[in-house]
Design a protein around this motif. Structure first.
Motif, mmCIF file in Angstrom:
data_model
loop_
_atom_site.group_PDB
_atom_site.id
_atom_site.type_symbol
_atom_site.label_atom_id
_atom_site.label_comp_id
_atom_site.label_asym_id
_atom_site.label_seq_id
_atom_site.Cartn_x
_atom_site.Cartn_y
_atom_site.Cartn_z
ATOM 1 N N GLY A 1 8.311 5.859 9.831
ATOM 2 C CA GLY A 1 9.330 4.811 9.820
ATOM 3 C C GLY A 1 8.810 3.471 10.289
ATOM 4 N N ASN A 2 7.491 3.367 10.458
ATOM 5 C CA ASN A 2 6.906 2.133 10.987
ATOM 6 C C ASN A 2 6.156 1.341 9.930
ATOM 7 N N PHE A 3 6.018 0.059 10.203
ATOM 8 C CA PHE A 3 5.063 -0.739 9.450
ATOM 9 C C PHE A 3 3.681 -0.430 10.020
ATOM 10 N N VAL A 4 2.692 -0.309 9.152
ATOM 11 C CA VAL A 4 1.311 -0.101 9.612
ATOM 12 C C VAL A 4 0.442 -1.141 8.912
ATOM 13 N N LEU A 5 -0.353 -1.835 9.692
ATOM 14 C CA LEU A 5 -1.241 -2.851 9.116
ATOM 15 C C LEU A 5 -2.693 -2.429 9.346
ATOM 16 N N TYR A 6 -3.451 -2.437 8.283
ATOM 17 C CA TYR A 6 -4.859 -2.071 8.383
ATOM 18 C C TYR A 6 -5.707 -3.307 8.138
ATOM 19 N N SER A 7 -6.747 -3.428 8.940
ATOM 20 C CA SER A 7 -7.712 -4.502 8.660
ATOM 21 C C SER A 7 -9.112 -3.893 8.724
ATOM 22 N N PRO A 8 -10.091 -4.561 8.115
ATOM 23 C CA PRO A 8 -11.446 -3.984 8.127
ATOM 24 C C PRO A 8 -12.003 -3.956 9.547
ATOM 25 N N PRO B 1 -11.704 2.928 6.816
ATOM 26 C CA PRO B 1 -12.612 2.437 5.759
ATOM 27 C C PRO B 1 -11.901 2.383 4.406
ATOM 28 N N ILE B 2 -10.966 1.470 4.300
ATOM 29 C CA ILE B 2 -10.217 1.332 3.039
ATOM 30 C C ILE B 2 -11.055 0.504 2.076
ATOM 31 N N PRO B 3 -11.442 1.088 0.941
ATOM 32 C CA PRO B 3 -12.402 0.407 0.055
ATOM 33 C C PRO B 3 -11.977 -1.000 -0.350
ATOM 34 N N LEU B 4 -10.705 -1.178 -0.657
ATOM 35 C CA LEU B 4 -10.250 -2.497 -1.121
ATOM 36 C C LEU B 4 -10.421 -3.553 -0.024
ATOM 37 N N LEU B 5 -10.177 -3.166 1.212
ATOM 38 C CA LEU B 5 -10.343 -4.108 2.329
ATOM 39 C C LEU B 5 -11.815 -4.382 2.572
ATOM 40 N N ASP B 6 -12.591 -3.323 2.599
ATOM 41 C CA ASP B 6 -14.002 -3.466 2.954
ATOM 42 C C ASP B 6 -14.801 -4.225 1.901
ATOM 43 N N ALA B 7 -14.337 -4.200 0.668
ATOM 44 C CA ALA B 7 -15.126 -4.818 -0.399
ATOM 45 C C ALA B 7 -14.607 -6.190 -0.813
ATOM 46 N N ALA C 1 -12.671 -11.904 0.630
ATOM 47 C CA ALA C 1 -11.622 -12.825 1.104
ATOM 48 C C ALA C 1 -10.909 -12.163 2.280
ATOM 49 N N PRO C 2 -10.200 -12.934 3.090
ATOM 50 C CA PRO C 2 -9.387 -12.305 4.137
ATOM 51 C C PRO C 2 -8.396 -11.349 3.478
ATOM 52 N N ALA C 3 -8.342 -10.137 4.019
ATOM 53 C CA ALA C 3 -7.545 -9.110 3.337
ATOM 54 C C ALA C 3 -6.745 -8.283 4.338
ATOM 55 N N VAL C 4 -5.573 -7.872 3.908
ATOM 56 C CA VAL C 4 -4.735 -7.010 4.746
ATOM 57 C C VAL C 4 -4.108 -5.930 3.872
ATOM 58 N N PHE C 5 -3.997 -4.760 4.450
ATOM 59 C CA PHE C 5 -3.411 -3.598 3.767
ATOM 60 C C PHE C 5 -2.136 -3.273 4.537
ATOM 61 N N ILE C 6 -1.008 -3.450 3.873
ATOM 62 C CA ILE C 6 0.279 -3.303 4.568
ATOM 63 C C ILE C 6 0.984 -2.030 4.105
ATOM 64 N N GLU C 7 1.347 -1.205 5.059
ATOM 65 C CA GLU C 7 2.197 -0.055 4.726
ATOM 66 C C GLU C 7 3.599 -0.354 5.247
#
Lengths: 320, 183
Positions: free
Chosen positions: A216-223, A275-281, A284-290
């Protein structure tokens, strides 16, 4: 046995359906064309926001990119989600057999539609805080797609919600004069490497990937912040040289979005490194938002607007 | 005279035997027998114990499972995977995909253990990025802690390499680097 083989071959046969689109002023025309026997049993239903075409069997429908509406293709149906309220008329024509939908913006200039109370306040909400966003070029990745549904929640799925959110974010950023590229605009499967290739082709200032959380939470991933560059000849899960120069910025972007979401939703936000491939590769500054599981948060128009608003505020705060 | 001679021989023999026994005792305490390395699989009659890791509620839980005795690394790997795919006990919530089957286990010359799983392992996975990470980590830890002489683990789906399991992380490469990433 022969019957079984014939049966399975028949079951897999898909009929080719062609979808054509044209526009003249305020009038859009969508045409579905296929062989006579197939179109004869095709049914359609329309609402001011949606067109649903149900085919009598499996079909193959190539969908163009950059259409001004969303096309969702399932086993036996094609659903067109229109961005605005429209008047939809349809005709069945022959030689060749086709279904024609004429779509006219409802009361575009003459009629003023009464707004629902919720809609009005939401519009005000987005208009009263026009944050200035410095980055100009955005790539938005709607997670999953095609046969990859992501997490399914009753009769909806992660791939559908992510695409809807991506399109809304696209519309909001485009309104602010930003150049936005959606990695996928329809229900199609794209591999991770295709997504990475797309991201690095566009020279984006910001990359945002949208997915659902199972919680039920927002989760933010960064490299992962790496103190030292890896000397390994093949660092399979390491941050690429492209992302390495933006890792601190990716983290700052994640922090800005975290604060904005926290303010908007009054919820705790989880931050993680994976190690999220889209973030790591991404170059540009990138964020993966759940975003929280749709089983625990309803994604009605109000929630979607709040989320888009929070993202805009987070993007505006980033780099200020 | 004869009895004296005989008792002398008996005495010498006893002293000789005593000397050997004493020497053996002395040297065995001085150089204790080298102990076999602690086995990860503990034998218990006709059964042995496996430590199996499961993704449960956003963390990894260890369970000790009893399995019929098997010999050979591949047999132990198979037993580990069989227990792993059964899932955690007590109906705990897990992201372990349902109905996944083990199709094969192979060991490469590079000491990488290849685990070939049926398509259900990918198709039936329902989870977010962290659930995918925990699923792969638990699989890796289960095998590494039970199967000796392997360096890494690689997952195949229906006999082929798959780019990803759940659309968040790579599955193309061996798992060690991914599962040790910051956790």
């Amino acid at each position: 046995m022969a019957l079984l083989i014939t049966g399975s071959l028949w079951a897999e046969k898909k009929t080719d359906v062609v979808m054509k689109f044209s526009r003249q002023g305020d009038l859009m025309r969508i045409v579905f064309e296929a062989e006579d026997t197939f179109m004869k049993d095709t049914k359609s239903a329309t609402t001011p926001f949606q067109i649903k075409v149900e085919f009598p069997g499996p079909f193959l429908l190539p969908v163009e990119n950059n259409l001004p509406f969303e096309v969702i293709v399932t086993d036996r149906a094609a659903v067109i989600n229109l961005k605005e309220k429209n008047e939809v008329k349809y005709f069945t024509l022959s030689s060749p057999a086709r279904l024609v939908f004429d779509i006219q913006k409802k009361g575009a200039q003459t009629e003023k539609q009464p707004e629902k109370p919720g809609e009005k306040s939401l519009q005000k909400q987005t208009e009263k805080q026009p944050p200035t966003i410095i980055p100009k070029v955005f790539v938005i990745d709607a997670g999953h797609g095609g046969y990859d549904f992501g997490i399914t929640f009753g009769n909806t799925s992660e791939k559908e919600i992510s695409l809807r959110l991506a399109k809304e974010l696209n519309a909001a950023l485009s309104k602010k004069g930003k150049k936005v590229f959606l990695i996928r605009q329809a229900d199609q499967y794209l591999s991770l490497s295709e997504r990475i290739h797309f991201v690095n082709q566009k020279n984006a200032d910001i990359v945002i990937s949208l997915h659902a959380s199972a919680s039920g939470n927002f989760v933010l991933y960064s490299p992962k912040l790496e103190e030292q560059a890896s000397n390994e000849p093949v660092d399979l899960y390491g941050v690429s040289s492209k992302q390495r120069q933006y890792t601190a910025k990716s983290r700052a972007l994640s922090e800005s979005i975290e604060k904005a979401i926290k303010n908007q939703f009054k919820m705790n936000i989880q931050r993680r490194e994976l190690p999220i491939p889209l973030l790591d590769a991404a170059g540009a500054p990138a964020v993966f938002i759940e975003y929280p599981s749709p089983q625990l948060l309803t994604y009605d128009q109000q929630t979607k607007t709040r989320l888009i608003n929070a993202l805009l505020i987070g993007l505006a705060a980033y780099g200020q | 005279m004869n009895s004296k001679k005989a008792s002398g021989i008996v005495l010498i023999t006893l002293l000789f035997i005593g000397g050997i026994a004493g020497g053996y005792f002395y040297f065995s305490t001085l150089f204790p027998k080298e102990k076999a390395p602690e086995e990860t699989v503990r034998a218990a009659g006709e059964q042995f114990f496996l430590r199996v890791y499961y993704p449960v509620d956003n963390q990894i839980q260890i369970e000790e499972r009893r399995s019929p005795r098997r010999s050979g690394l591949m047999a132990v790997a198979e037993a580990t995977m069989e227990e792993y795919l059964k899932g955690p006990s007590g109906g705990k919530t897990t992201s372990l995909p349902k109905n996944a089957r083990l199709l094969g286990v192979y060991k490469g010359a590079d000491r990488i253990l290849y685990i070939d799983l049926s398509g259900e392992f990918r198709r039936n996975f329902q989870g977010d990025a962290f659930a995918e990470f925990l699923l792969l980590k638990s699989l890796y830890e289960s095998l590494i802690s039970n199967v000796e002489d392997i360096q890494d683990v690689k997952v195949l789906i229906d006999g082929k390499e798959a780019e990803t399991l759940g659309g968040h992380l790579y599955l193309l490469y061996p798992l060690k680097d991914i599962v040790t990433y910051g956790y």
